[in-house]
Design an enzyme around this catalytic site. Structure first.
Site, mmCIF file in Angstrom:
data_model
loop_
_atom_site.group_PDB
_atom_site.id
_atom_site.type_symbol
_atom_site.label_atom_id
_atom_site.label_comp_id
_atom_site.label_asym_id
_atom_site.label_seq_id
_atom_site.Cartn_x
_atom_site.Cartn_y
_atom_site.Cartn_z
ATOM 1 N N ASP A 182 0.831 -1.207 0.000
ATOM 2 C CA ASP A 182 0.000 0.000 0.000
ATOM 3 C C ASP A 182 0.865 1.258 0.000
ATOM 4 O O ASP A 182 0.465 2.303 0.523
ATOM 5 C CB ASP A 182 -0.950 -0.001 1.202
ATOM 6 C CG ASP A 182 -0.204 -0.062 2.529
ATOM 7 O OD1 ASP A 182 1.034 -0.283 2.510
ATOM 8 O OD2 ASP A 182 -0.834 0.117 3.585
ATOM 9 N N GLU A 183 2.060 1.171 -0.586
ATOM 10 C CA GLU A 183 2.967 2.311 -0.667
ATOM 11 C C GLU A 183 3.071 2.803 -2.104
ATOM 12 O O GLU A 183 3.180 2.007 -3.045
ATOM 13 C CB GLU A 183 4.364 1.923 -0.162
ATOM 14 C CG GLU A 183 4.388 1.519 1.305
ATOM 15 C CD GLU A 183 5.805 1.200 1.757
ATOM 16 O OE1 GLU A 183 6.753 1.739 1.162
ATOM 17 O OE2 GLU A 183 5.954 0.396 2.693
#
Length: 352
Positions: A252-253
């Protein structure tokens, strides 16, 4: 048959035989009048009756010298001629003039020379329009075959290049979101640093991490998480400019490279738009998925010599400052910035 060879019997020479032997020929009487023309020449001059017309009224001899009379033509016997039809289609021709014995006049055998391909196409000629011993059509077929093969090879090369570009693009693309992947990020960051190091305009490096994303995965499953990641990708594409770069670095980066012009206030505005867009809930099977994001960024002109690892580390530091400050906010790196203890204020940072 040449200028020194004579027909012992004039009856041996007739228009049909001459036309079969040399379909692009002209038989000229001693008076200069055309006795017969080959069938291919007649085809070129469709609608015109050439027989009985004067040779020099039909043809213009241009090389090796012009001819104004049949006496001039006689002096050109045995020499290569460049001719042109005086009337439409005004085709250019090559020829050889041969004198016949027993008062039969001259035969001028013609060819298209290097314009054969154009003539075949223009006049709809076929193999039957050339002498059986003439290799022109066969050579044209070979030329067409070669052209077809070369075009197929070129088309194959274009397909291979397109496939290569597609493979390279696929290798640099995150399959889930369609954004650039980590490999593409490394390449783009290296290029941006190289440009900045050579005196180019500064750029910003922005690190974004999703807040509460794990809760979506844990409660609604990975399908919901994939839906949310697609939503984030759309928001980021809508926020950045066309010359900016967006990558999913993993999980989720996300990492963005923002091209010039960049300054702190601009980064804050972009970060605020990203946060607001990502916080809009996404519905999955009738249930809302609510997340947010924390943002950290740095600008290349903070460094004497920009370095990828240093910039990524500083952007991470700014990101974790945002996390510690309560999430859903952005921080821009400044020299001396450090990640505070829980509840402690960040030092030397710009926060929003």
């Amino acid at each position: 048959m040449d200028g020194g060879a004579a027909c012992s019997d004039p009856a041996l020479l007739n228009a049909a035989a001459l036309g079969r032997l040399m379909p692009l020929s002209v038989w000229v009487a001693p008076t200069g009048h055309i006795r017969a023309v080959g069938p291919t020449l007649a085809k070129l001059c469709t609608g015109q009756r050439l027989e009985e017309r004067r040779f020099l009224e039909v043809f213009e001899i241009r090389k090796p010298q012009t001819a104004q009379s049949m006496e001039d033509v006689r002096r050109l016997v045995g020499r290569r001629l460049d001719l042109k039809l005086r009337e439409a289609p005004r085709t250019g021709l090559r020829g050889l003039c041969v004198a016949l014995a027993d008062g039969q006049g001259f035969v001028v055998n013609l060819s298209f020379g290097i314009s054969a391909a154009e003539a075949v196409s223009k006049h709809g000629l076929t193999n039957a329009d050339f002498a059986p011993t003439d290799l022109t059509v066969e050579l044209l077929y070979l030329t067409e075959v070669k052209a077809a093969v070369m075009e197929e090879l070129a088309a194959l090369n274009r397909r291979l290049q397109a496939a290569q570009r597609a493979a390279e693009e696929q290798a640099l693309t995150d399959a889930l979101t369609g954004l650039a992947n980590r490999r593409a990020l490394d390449l783009s960051l290296a290029a941006a640093i190289d440009r900045a190091g050579r005196g180019g305009a500064p750029f910003a490096l922005v690190h974004l991490d999703l807040d509460h994303f794990k809760a979506v995965n844990d409660t609604l499953g990975h399908a919901a998480g994939d839906l949310v990641l697609g939503h984030v990708a759309r928001v980021l594409r809508g926020v950045v400019r066309k010359h900016d770069f967006v990558a999913r670095a993993g999980g989720d980066e996300f990492v963005l490279i923002l091209a010039a012009p960049v300054e702190s206030m601009l980064l804050e505005r972009i970060a605020a738009r990203m946060i607001a867009g990502i916080e809009e809930p996404v519905e999955f099977e009738g249930k809302p998925c609510r997340i947010s994001c924390s943002v950290g960024g740095t600008i290349s002109d903070l460094y004497d010599v920009p370095d990828a690892d240093r910039m990524l580390s500083d952007a991470d530091t700014a990101l974790y400052v945002s996390k510690r400050q309560g999430r859903a906010r952005s921080t821009i790196y400044a020299p001396g910035l450090s990640v505070p203890e829980d509840g402690a204020p960040a030092t030397d940072s710009v926060r929003r």
